[in-house]
Scaffold this active site. Sequence first.
Site, PDB file in Angstrom:
ATOM      1  N   GLU A  97      28.903  -3.653  16.973  1.00 19.23           N
ATOM      2  CA  GLU A  97      29.123  -2.299  16.451  1.00 19.23           C
ATOM      3  C   GLU A  97      29.217  -2.328  14.933  1.00 19.23           C
ATOM      4  OE1 GLU A  97      28.995   0.670  16.886  1.00 19.23           O
ATOM      5  OE2 GLU A  97      30.031   1.460  18.627  1.00 19.23           O
ATOM      6  N   ASP A  98      28.905  -1.204  14.311  1.00 16.66           N
ATOM      7  CA  ASP A  98      29.121  -1.106  12.867  1.00 16.66           C
ATOM      8  C   ASP A  98      30.586  -0.782  12.567  1.00 16.66           C
ATOM      9  OD1 ASP A  98      28.796   1.403  14.028  1.00 16.66           O
ATOM     10  OD2 ASP A  98      27.776   2.276  12.308  1.00 16.66           O
ATOM     11  N   ASP A 101      36.450   3.288  15.359  1.00 11.00           N
ATOM     12  CA  ASP A 101      37.303   4.280  14.716  1.00 11.00           C
ATOM     13  C   ASP A 101      38.435   4.629  15.699  1.00 11.00           C
ATOM     14  OD1 ASP A 101      38.098   6.246  12.995  1.00 11.00           O
ATOM     15  OD2 ASP A 101      36.196   7.276  12.873  1.00 11.00           O
ATOM     16  N   PHE A 150      35.425   8.035   4.013  1.00  8.69           N
ATOM     17  CA  PHE A 150      34.115   8.283   4.608  1.00  8.69           C
ATOM     18  C   PHE A 150      33.137   7.241   4.081  1.00  8.69           C
ATOM     19  CE2 PHE A 150      30.018  10.339   5.192  1.00  8.69           C
ATOM     20  CZ  PHE A 150      30.117  10.626   6.544  1.00  8.69           C
ATOM     21  N   ARG A 163      21.547   4.436   6.173  1.00 13.31           N
ATOM     22  CA  ARG A 163      21.770   3.302   7.080  1.00 13.31           C
ATOM     23  C   ARG A 163      21.122   2.028   6.542  1.00 13.31           C
ATOM     24  NH1 ARG A 163      23.532   5.349  12.151  1.00 13.31           N
ATOM     25  NH2 ARG A 163      22.642   7.330  12.783  1.00 13.31           N
TER      26      ARG A 163
END
Length: 178
Positions: A97-98, A101, A150, A163
Amino acid sequence: MDVVERILISEEEIQARIKVLAKEISQQYQGETICLLCILKGGLMFLTDLAKQLTVPVTFDFIGISSYGNATKSSGIVRITKDLEESIENKHILIVEDIIDSGLTLSYLVKNLESRKPASVRICTLLDKQINREVDIPIDYVGFLAPDEFLVGYGLDYQELYRNIPFVFVLKSDYYAN
Ligand code: PRP
Protein backbone atom coordinates in the site's frame (compact mmCIF):
# COMPACT_ATOMS: atom_id res chain seq x y z
CA MET A 1 7.48 22.24 -9.42
CA ASP A 2 5.28 25.13 -8.46
CA VAL A 3 2.73 22.88 -6.75
CA VAL A 4 5.16 21.74 -4.07
CA GLU A 5 4.69 23.36 -0.68
CA ARG A 6 7.33 21.17 0.96
CA ILE A 7 9.07 17.91 0.13
CA LEU A 8 8.30 15.52 2.98
CA ILE A 9 10.27 12.46 1.87
CA SER A 10 12.84 12.77 -0.89
CA GLU A 11 13.41 10.25 -3.65
CA GLU A 12 16.73 9.26 -2.05
CA GLU A 13 15.09 8.70 1.35
CA ILE A 14 12.34 6.58 -0.19
CA GLN A 15 14.76 4.43 -2.15
CA ALA A 16 17.08 3.97 0.83
CA ARG A 17 14.19 2.92 3.06
CA ILE A 18 12.93 0.49 0.39
CA LYS A 19 16.34 -1.22 0.34
CA VAL A 20 16.17 -1.76 4.11
CA LEU A 21 12.58 -3.02 3.97
CA ALA A 22 13.36 -5.33 1.05
CA LYS A 23 16.24 -6.88 2.95
CA GLU A 24 14.04 -7.49 5.98
CA ILE A 25 11.22 -8.94 3.85
CA SER A 26 13.60 -11.16 1.85
CA GLN A 27 15.00 -12.58 5.09
CA GLN A 28 11.57 -13.21 6.55
CA TYR A 29 10.32 -15.00 3.42
CA GLN A 30 13.50 -17.03 2.83
CA GLY A 31 12.63 -20.21 0.87
CA GLU A 32 9.13 -18.91 -0.05
CA THR A 33 7.57 -17.20 -3.03
CA ILE A 34 5.75 -13.96 -2.25
CA CYS A 35 2.63 -12.87 -4.07
CA LEU A 36 2.87 -9.08 -4.03
CA LEU A 37 -0.61 -7.69 -4.03
CA CYS A 38 -0.91 -4.13 -5.24
CA ILE A 39 -3.91 -2.09 -4.17
CA LEU A 40 -4.64 0.11 -7.15
CA LYS A 41 -3.75 2.66 -7.77
CA GLY A 42 -1.66 4.21 -5.03
CA GLY A 43 0.48 1.17 -4.27
CA LEU A 44 1.87 0.87 -7.80
CA MET A 45 5.07 2.93 -7.53
CA PHE A 46 6.03 1.40 -4.19
CA LEU A 47 5.34 -2.13 -5.41
CA THR A 48 7.58 -1.80 -8.46
CA ASP A 49 10.52 -0.30 -6.58
CA LEU A 50 10.18 -2.75 -3.69
CA ALA A 51 9.93 -5.74 -6.02
CA LYS A 52 13.20 -4.77 -7.73
CA GLN A 53 15.04 -5.03 -4.40
CA LEU A 54 13.61 -8.35 -3.20
CA THR A 55 15.86 -11.38 -3.45
CA VAL A 56 13.14 -14.05 -3.09
CA PRO A 57 10.87 -15.07 -5.99
CA VAL A 58 7.81 -12.87 -6.39
CA THR A 59 4.61 -12.82 -8.39
CA PHE A 60 2.33 -9.83 -8.82
CA ASP A 61 -1.40 -9.46 -8.65
CA PHE A 62 -3.58 -6.37 -8.54
CA ILE A 63 -6.85 -5.51 -6.88
CA GLY A 64 -8.96 -2.45 -7.47
CA ILE A 65 -11.03 -1.07 -4.65
CA SER A 66 -13.50 1.74 -4.45
CA SER A 67 -14.59 3.11 -1.13
CA TYR A 68 -18.10 4.45 -0.70
CA GLY A 69 -18.37 7.77 1.07
CA ASN A 70 -16.88 11.13 0.29
CA ALA A 71 -13.63 11.67 -1.55
CA THR A 72 -11.47 12.54 1.43
CA LYS A 73 -12.64 10.06 4.05
CA SER A 74 -12.82 6.31 3.81
CA SER A 75 -16.18 4.83 4.87
CA GLY A 76 -14.96 1.27 5.29
CA ILE A 77 -17.63 0.05 2.93
CA VAL A 78 -15.61 -1.17 0.06
CA ARG A 79 -16.43 -2.45 -3.39
CA ILE A 80 -14.01 -4.51 -5.44
CA THR A 81 -13.77 -2.88 -8.87
CA LYS A 82 -11.11 -5.23 -10.22
CA ASP A 83 -10.58 -8.59 -8.61
CA LEU A 84 -7.41 -10.65 -8.43
CA GLU A 85 -6.59 -12.69 -11.51
CA GLU A 86 -5.10 -15.68 -9.72
CA SER A 87 -6.25 -17.83 -6.84
CA ILE A 88 -4.38 -16.98 -3.63
CA GLU A 89 -5.04 -20.31 -1.94
CA ASN A 90 -1.92 -21.49 -0.08
CA LYS A 91 0.08 -18.46 -1.23
CA HIS A 92 2.02 -15.99 0.89
CA ILE A 93 0.36 -12.64 0.24
CA LEU A 94 2.11 -9.37 0.90
CA ILE A 95 -0.25 -6.43 0.48
CA VAL A 96 1.61 -3.36 -0.74
CA GLU A 97 0.00 0.00 0.00
CA ASP A 98 1.03 3.61 -0.39
CA ILE A 99 -0.71 4.81 2.78
CA ILE A 100 -2.85 3.48 5.60
CA ASP A 101 -5.07 6.11 7.09
CA SER A 102 -8.22 5.03 8.99
CA GLY A 103 -7.33 1.39 8.29
CA LEU A 104 -10.89 0.68 7.14
CA THR A 105 -9.98 -0.26 3.57
CA LEU A 106 -7.39 -2.80 4.64
CA SER A 107 -9.49 -4.14 7.45
CA TYR A 108 -12.15 -5.03 4.89
CA LEU A 109 -9.65 -6.33 2.37
CA VAL A 110 -7.76 -8.57 4.79
CA LYS A 111 -11.03 -10.24 5.85
CA ASN A 112 -11.94 -10.74 2.22
CA LEU A 113 -8.53 -12.25 1.40
CA GLU A 114 -8.51 -14.50 4.47
CA SER A 115 -11.72 -16.14 3.22
CA ARG A 116 -9.78 -17.27 0.12
CA LYS A 117 -7.45 -19.41 2.28
CA PRO A 118 -4.01 -17.96 1.61
CA ALA A 119 -1.01 -19.42 3.47
CA SER A 120 -0.41 -15.99 5.05
CA VAL A 121 -1.32 -12.33 4.65
CA ARG A 122 1.03 -9.56 5.66
CA ILE A 123 0.91 -5.83 5.06
CA CYS A 124 3.60 -3.46 3.85
CA THR A 125 2.85 0.25 3.60
CA LEU A 126 5.08 3.10 2.58
CA LEU A 127 3.28 5.57 4.82
CA ASP A 128 1.44 5.02 8.06
CA LYS A 129 -0.86 7.85 9.15
CA GLN A 130 -1.39 6.37 12.60
CA ILE A 131 -3.04 9.48 13.94
CA ASN A 132 -6.17 8.80 11.84
CA ARG A 133 -6.50 5.10 12.67
CA GLU A 134 -10.07 3.98 13.41
CA VAL A 135 -9.59 0.22 13.41
CA ASP A 136 -6.65 -1.67 14.79
CA ILE A 137 -4.81 -3.34 11.97
CA PRO A 138 -1.48 -5.10 12.34
CA ILE A 139 1.04 -3.67 9.89
CA ASP A 140 4.13 -5.79 9.33
CA TYR A 141 6.34 -3.37 7.42
CA VAL A 142 6.20 0.43 7.52
CA GLY A 143 8.29 2.80 5.45
CA PHE A 144 7.62 6.04 7.27
CA LEU A 145 5.16 7.46 9.79
CA ALA A 146 3.10 10.15 8.09
CA PRO A 147 2.05 13.45 9.62
CA ASP A 148 -1.57 14.58 9.46
CA GLU A 149 -1.15 16.57 6.27
CA PHE A 150 -2.45 16.24 2.75
CA LEU A 151 0.30 14.30 0.99
CA VAL A 152 0.79 13.54 -2.69
CA GLY A 153 3.46 12.03 -4.92
CA TYR A 154 4.96 8.57 -5.27
CA GLY A 155 1.58 6.91 -5.83
CA LEU A 156 -0.52 9.36 -3.85
CA ASP A 157 -2.76 11.58 -5.91
CA TYR A 158 -4.83 14.70 -5.86
CA GLN A 159 -7.59 14.29 -8.46
CA GLU A 160 -5.48 11.51 -10.06
CA LEU A 161 -2.46 13.79 -10.56
CA TYR A 162 1.05 13.64 -9.06
CA ARG A 163 1.21 9.87 -8.63
CA ASN A 164 4.28 9.77 -10.88
CA ILE A 165 6.35 12.26 -8.87
CA PRO A 166 9.27 10.33 -7.32
CA PHE A 167 9.00 11.96 -3.88
CA VAL A 168 6.26 12.57 -1.30
CA PHE A 169 5.29 16.17 -0.83
CA VAL A 170 2.78 18.54 0.68
CA LEU A 171 0.68 20.13 -2.03
CA LYS A 172 0.32 23.91 -1.99
CA SER A 173 -3.06 24.64 -0.49
CA ASP A 174 -4.02 26.90 -3.45
CA TYR A 175 -4.30 23.73 -5.50
CA TYR A 176 -6.91 21.99 -3.39
CA ALA A 177 -8.52 24.74 -1.29
CA ASN A 178 -11.21 25.44 -3.88
C1 PRP B 1 -5.95 5.26 -0.36
C2 PRP B 1 -4.83 4.29 0.00
C3 PRP B 1 -5.55 3.19 0.71
C4 PRP B 1 -6.69 3.91 1.39
C5 PRP B 1 -6.32 4.12 2.82
O1 PRP B 1 -6.54 4.85 -1.53
O2 PRP B 1 -4.15 3.83 -1.16
O3 PRP B 1 -6.03 2.20 -0.16
O4 PRP B 1 -6.85 5.18 0.75
O5 PRP B 1 -7.36 4.75 3.50
P1 PRP B 1 -8.01 4.13 4.83
O6 PRP B 1 -6.90 3.53 5.65
O7 PRP B 1 -8.63 5.36 5.49
O8 PRP B 1 -9.03 3.14 4.42
P2 PRP B 1 -7.57 5.76 -2.37
O9 PRP B 1 -8.97 5.40 -1.98
O10 PRP B 1 -7.18 7.20 -2.25
O11 PRP B 1 -7.35 5.22 -3.86
P3 PRP B 1 -6.03 5.27 -4.78
O12 PRP B 1 -5.04 4.29 -4.21
O13 PRP B 1 -6.50 4.88 -6.15
O14 PRP B 1 -5.49 6.69 -4.73
